[in-house]
Write a protein that holds these residues in place. Sequence first.
Motif, PDB file in Angstrom:
ATOM      1  N   VAL A 187       0.836  -1.206   0.000  1.00 13.00           N
ATOM      2  CA  VAL A 187       0.000   0.000   0.000  1.00 13.00           C
ATOM      3  C   VAL A 187       0.869   1.254   0.000  1.00 13.00           C
ATOM      4  CG1 VAL A 187      -1.687   1.316   1.341  1.00 13.00           C
ATOM      5  CG2 VAL A 187      -1.954  -1.148   1.103  1.00 13.00           C
ATOM      6  N   ALA A 188       1.972   1.240   0.764  1.00 16.94           N
ATOM      7  CA  ALA A 188       2.858   2.401   0.813  1.00 16.94           C
ATOM      8  C   ALA A 188       3.449   2.695  -0.566  1.00 16.94           C
ATOM      9  CB  ALA A 188       3.968   2.161   1.832  1.00 16.94           C
ATOM     10  N   ASN A 189       3.927   1.656  -1.250  1.00 18.14           N
ATOM     11  CA  ASN A 189       4.514   1.861  -2.579  1.00 18.14           C
ATOM     12  C   ASN A 189       3.471   2.350  -3.587  1.00 18.14           C
ATOM     13  OD1 ASN A 189       7.224   1.119  -2.024  1.00 18.14           O
ATOM     14  ND2 ASN A 189       6.665  -1.035  -2.049  1.00 18.14           N
ATOM     15  N   GLY A 243       0.520   5.292   3.889  1.00 20.47           N
ATOM     16  CA  GLY A 243       0.240   3.926   3.450  1.00 20.47           C
ATOM     17  C   GLY A 243       0.883   2.881   4.346  1.00 20.47           C
ATOM     18  N   LEU A 244       2.094   3.154   4.837  1.00 17.63           N
ATOM     19  CA  LEU A 244       2.761   2.198   5.720  1.00 17.63           C
ATOM     20  C   LEU A 244       2.055   2.105   7.069  1.00 17.63           C
ATOM     21  CD1 LEU A 244       5.182   0.306   6.308  1.00 17.63           C
ATOM     22  CD2 LEU A 244       6.427   2.318   7.100  1.00 17.63           C
ATOM     23  N   LEU A 245       1.566   3.222   7.581  1.00 16.01           N
ATOM     24  CA  LEU A 245       1.010   3.258   8.941  1.00 16.01           C
ATOM     25  C   LEU A 245      -0.504   3.068   8.971  1.00 16.01           C
ATOM     26  CD1 LEU A 245       3.000   6.312  10.371  1.00 16.01           C
ATOM     27  CD2 LEU A 245       3.537   3.899  10.643  1.00 16.01           C
ATOM     28  N   HIS A 246      -1.169   2.849   7.821  1.00 21.91           N
ATOM     29  CA  HIS A 246      -2.637   2.884   7.839  1.00 21.91           C
ATOM     30  C   HIS A 246      -3.249   1.753   8.657  1.00 21.91           C
ATOM     31  CE1 HIS A 246      -2.347  -0.276   4.777  1.00 21.91           C
ATOM     32  NE2 HIS A 246      -3.647  -0.469   4.922  1.00 21.91           N
ATOM     33  N   ASP A 247      -2.596   0.586   8.746  1.00 22.79           N
ATOM     34  CA  ASP A 247      -3.135  -0.562   9.500  1.00 22.79           C
ATOM     35  C   ASP A 247      -2.404  -0.785  10.811  1.00 22.79           C
ATOM     36  OD1 ASP A 247      -5.346  -1.361   8.149  1.00 22.79           O
ATOM     37  OD2 ASP A 247      -4.324  -2.807   6.880  1.00 22.79           O
ATOM     38  N   ILE A 248      -1.738   0.254  11.332  1.00 21.31           N
ATOM     39  CA  ILE A 248      -0.931   0.058  12.539  1.00 21.31           C
ATOM     40  C   ILE A 248      -1.804  -0.237  13.757  1.00 21.31           C
ATOM     41  CG2 ILE A 248      -0.859   2.446  13.362  1.00 21.31           C
ATOM     42  CD1 ILE A 248       2.182   2.019  13.707  1.00 21.31           C
ATOM     43  N   GLY A 249      -3.090   0.117  13.679  1.00 23.89           N
ATOM     44  CA  GLY A 249      -3.991  -0.184  14.794  1.00 23.89           C
ATOM     45  C   GLY A 249      -4.273  -1.664  14.951  1.00 23.89           C
ATOM     46  N   LYS A 250      -3.990  -2.484  13.924  1.00 27.53           N
ATOM     47  CA  LYS A 250      -4.232  -3.926  14.029  1.00 27.53           C
ATOM     48  C   LYS A 250      -3.210  -4.625  14.912  1.00 27.53           C
ATOM     49  CE  LYS A 250      -6.690  -4.595   9.666  1.00 27.53           C
ATOM     50  NZ  LYS A 250      -6.724  -5.316   8.371  1.00 27.53           N
ATOM     51  N   ALA A 294      -5.513  10.224   7.020  1.00 32.50           N
ATOM     52  CA  ALA A 294      -5.510   9.072   6.113  1.00 32.50           C
ATOM     53  C   ALA A 294      -5.653   7.766   6.893  1.00 32.50           C
ATOM     54  CB  ALA A 294      -4.221   9.068   5.289  1.00 32.50           C
ATOM     55  N   ILE A 295      -4.995   7.659   8.065  1.00 30.46           N
ATOM     56  CA  ILE A 295      -5.107   6.445   8.880  1.00 30.46           C
ATOM     57  C   ILE A 295      -6.533   6.292   9.403  1.00 30.46           C
ATOM     58  CG2 ILE A 295      -4.318   5.311  10.994  1.00 30.46           C
ATOM     59  CD1 ILE A 295      -1.629   6.747  10.607  1.00 30.46           C
ATOM     60  N   ILE A 349      -4.648  12.951   0.419  1.00 35.32           N
ATOM     61  CA  ILE A 349      -3.941  11.678   0.557  1.00 35.32           C
ATOM     62  C   ILE A 349      -4.884  10.585   1.054  1.00 35.32           C
ATOM     63  CG2 ILE A 349      -2.062  10.538   1.807  1.00 35.32           C
ATOM     64  CD1 ILE A 349      -0.567  13.155   1.777  1.00 35.32           C
ATOM     65  N   SER A 350      -5.932  10.955   1.814  1.00 39.58           N
ATOM     66  CA  SER A 350      -6.825   9.960   2.420  1.00 39.58           C
ATOM     67  C   SER A 350      -7.508   9.072   1.384  1.00 39.58           C
ATOM     68  CB  SER A 350      -7.845  10.663   3.313  1.00 39.58           C
ATOM     69  OG  SER A 350      -7.218  11.381   4.332  1.00 39.58           O
ATOM     70  N   PRO A 351      -8.149   9.619   0.322  1.00 40.62           N
ATOM     71  CA  PRO A 351      -8.743   8.718  -0.675  1.00 40.62           C
ATOM     72  C   PRO A 351      -7.718   7.875  -1.417  1.00 40.62           C
ATOM     73  CG  PRO A 351      -8.859  11.006  -1.394  1.00 40.62           C
ATOM     74  CD  PRO A 351      -8.432  11.025   0.034  1.00 40.62           C
ATOM     75  N   ILE A 352      -6.493   8.371  -1.548  1.00 41.06           N
ATOM     76  CA  ILE A 352      -5.454   7.559  -2.196  1.00 41.06           C
ATOM     77  C   ILE A 352      -5.133   6.345  -1.344  1.00 41.06           C
ATOM     78  CG2 ILE A 352      -3.024   7.549  -2.875  1.00 41.06           C
ATOM     79  CD1 ILE A 352      -3.313  10.440  -3.693  1.00 41.06           C
ATOM     80  N   VAL A 353      -4.975   6.537  -0.017  1.00 37.43           N
ATOM     81  CA  VAL A 353      -4.694   5.410   0.879  1.00 37.43           C
ATOM     82  C   VAL A 353      -5.855   4.436   0.862  1.00 37.43           C
ATOM     83  CG1 VAL A 353      -4.305   4.778   3.280  1.00 37.43           C
ATOM     84  CG2 VAL A 353      -3.158   6.764   2.336  1.00 37.43           C
TER      85      VAL A 353
END
Length: 521
Positions: free
Chosen positions: A344-346, A366-373, A403-404, A417-421
Motif C-alpha cells: 500500500v505504501a509503494n 500507506g505504511l502506517l494505515h493498519d498500525i492499529g491492528k 488518512a489512517i 492523501i486519504s482517498p489515495i490510501v
Amino acid sequence: MGTTLYIIIAGIAGVVIGFIISRLTQKSNVEKALKEAEDKASMLVREAEINAENIKKDKMLEAKEHYLKKKAEFEDDVNRRKNQLVNNENKLKQREQTVSKELEQYKRKQAEIDKLKENLNAQLEVLAKRKEDLEKVREQQVNILEKAANLTADEAREQLIETLKDEAETKASSLIKDIMEEAKLSATKEAKKIVISTIQRTATEHAVENCVSIFNIESDDIKGKIIGREGRNIRALEAATGVEIIVDDTPEAIIISGFDPVRREIARLSLHRLVQDGRIHPARIEEIVNKTTKNIEEEIVEIGERTVIDLGIHGLHPELIKMVGRMRFRSSYGQNLLQHSREVANMCATMASELGLNAKLAKRAGLLHDIGKVWPEEPEQPHAIIGMEFAKKFKEHPDVLNAIGAHHDEIEMTSLISPIVQACDAISGARPGARREIMDSYIKRLKELEELAMAFDGVNKCYAIQAGRELRVMVDAENVTDQKAGQLSFDISQKIEKDMQYPGQIKVTVIREMRSVSYAK
C-alpha cells in the motif's frame, strides 16, 4: 527705710518708663510698615489695571479676527450652495426636457401598438374561423378513417403509443449503453491509467498464514523428550509461550497452535534451541523462552528499521518503528500485514506522484494505515481510530493522521492523501489471490449471483465463472431479441450493483442463440 523705698519706687518708675518708650517705638514702626504696604498695594493695583486693559484689547482683537474669518467662511458656503442650486436647476431643466421627449415617443409607440392590436384582433378572428372550419374537416376525416380501419381514434392512439413505446425503450437502452460506455472511457481513462500503472509497478509476494505452525523434527524419538515425564515439559512450554503444542501421529512434525503469530514464532524458535541443546526440562524451557522472547523483540525492531529504510521513510518514532516490525507477525484475511502495508505504501507513493501530490507523505500514510491492528491491548474501537490515536501520540503529520483514521470511513476525509490510501488499501486487498475468502461465504455469494440473474424474464440458465468475476446468462431466443439482450445485460448489472457487495467488478455476458432441430425418419 525711706531711702530703700525711694530706690524701689525709682526702679519701678524706670521699668515703666522703659516699657512705655518701647511701645511707642513699636507703634511708629508699625505705622511705617502700613504706609509702605499701602504704597505697594496701590502700585500692584495700577499694574493689574494696566495688564487687564492690555488683555481686554488683545481679546477684542482676537474676537474681531474670528468674526471676520467666520463671516468669510459663511459667505463662501453661501456662494457654493448658490452655485449648487443653479447647477441642480439646470439639471432639472435638462431632465424635464428629456422626459418630455420620451413621453412624446411613448405616446407615438402606444398609438402604433393600438393599431397593431386592432390588426391582431382582426387576424385572430380570421384564424378562429379557419380553426373551426379545420376542426369540422378533421372530424369528417376521422370518421372516414374510423369507418375504413374499424378502429376508434382512442384505440388507434393506444396502438401507436405502444409501438412508439417499444421503439423508444429499445433506442433509449441502446443510447444509454453507448453514453455510459463513452462516459466510462472518457471519465475514467486517466484514473485507470494511474491505477494500472501503480499496480504494475508494485510487485510483492503474498504468504498465506493461519493459526498453525509446523515444527519439523529429525525423528519421532524427540517427541517423548518434548512431552517429558507425565507431560511436565510440554505443560511448561505451553505455560511459558501461551500456545498449544500438539504432538500426534504426524510423522516428524509437531504442530504449534495459537492465534498470535509472535507467540507461535517464540515457541518454534524455543523448540528449535531446546532440541539442538538436548537439555529439555522446565527450568531450561523457561530460560530459553525468555531469551527467545528478547531476541524476537530485537528482531521486531530490526524488521521495522529495515522496512523504514527500504521505503525511504525518515523521522519515524521508535515506537512506531516497533509497531511496524510487529506487522511481520500479523495477518489479515490470510494476507501478511507487513507485506500488505509495504505494498500500500509503494502504491500510494506512485499514485500520489502521478497526481502531483506529496509522495513521501502518501508513502508514510500507506505504511502506517493498519498500525492499529497490532495494538497489544484488547481493542475497544475500530483499528483505524486506534492507529490514528497511536500515531497522533507521536506527533505525526495531520494529513497522515486523517488518512489512517479515514481509510475505512470512520471519520471524514480532509486530505487528498486519504482517498489515495483508501483506494490503494482496497486494491491490495481485492487483488485475486491476495486474501483468503471463507468457502461458505464464497459459495453463497456465487449462488446469490446466479439466483439474481435467474429472476429476470427470458433467462434459461446462468453460470458464475472466473471466481465470480463473470456471469454468463443464457436466454430464450424466441422471447429475447438482440436489442433486448443488451437491455437485459444492463439491467442485470444494475441489479448486481444495487443488491450485492463484491470486490472488483463483475462482467455480465448475455448469450442468445437460435437452434433449429428437425428429425429425418
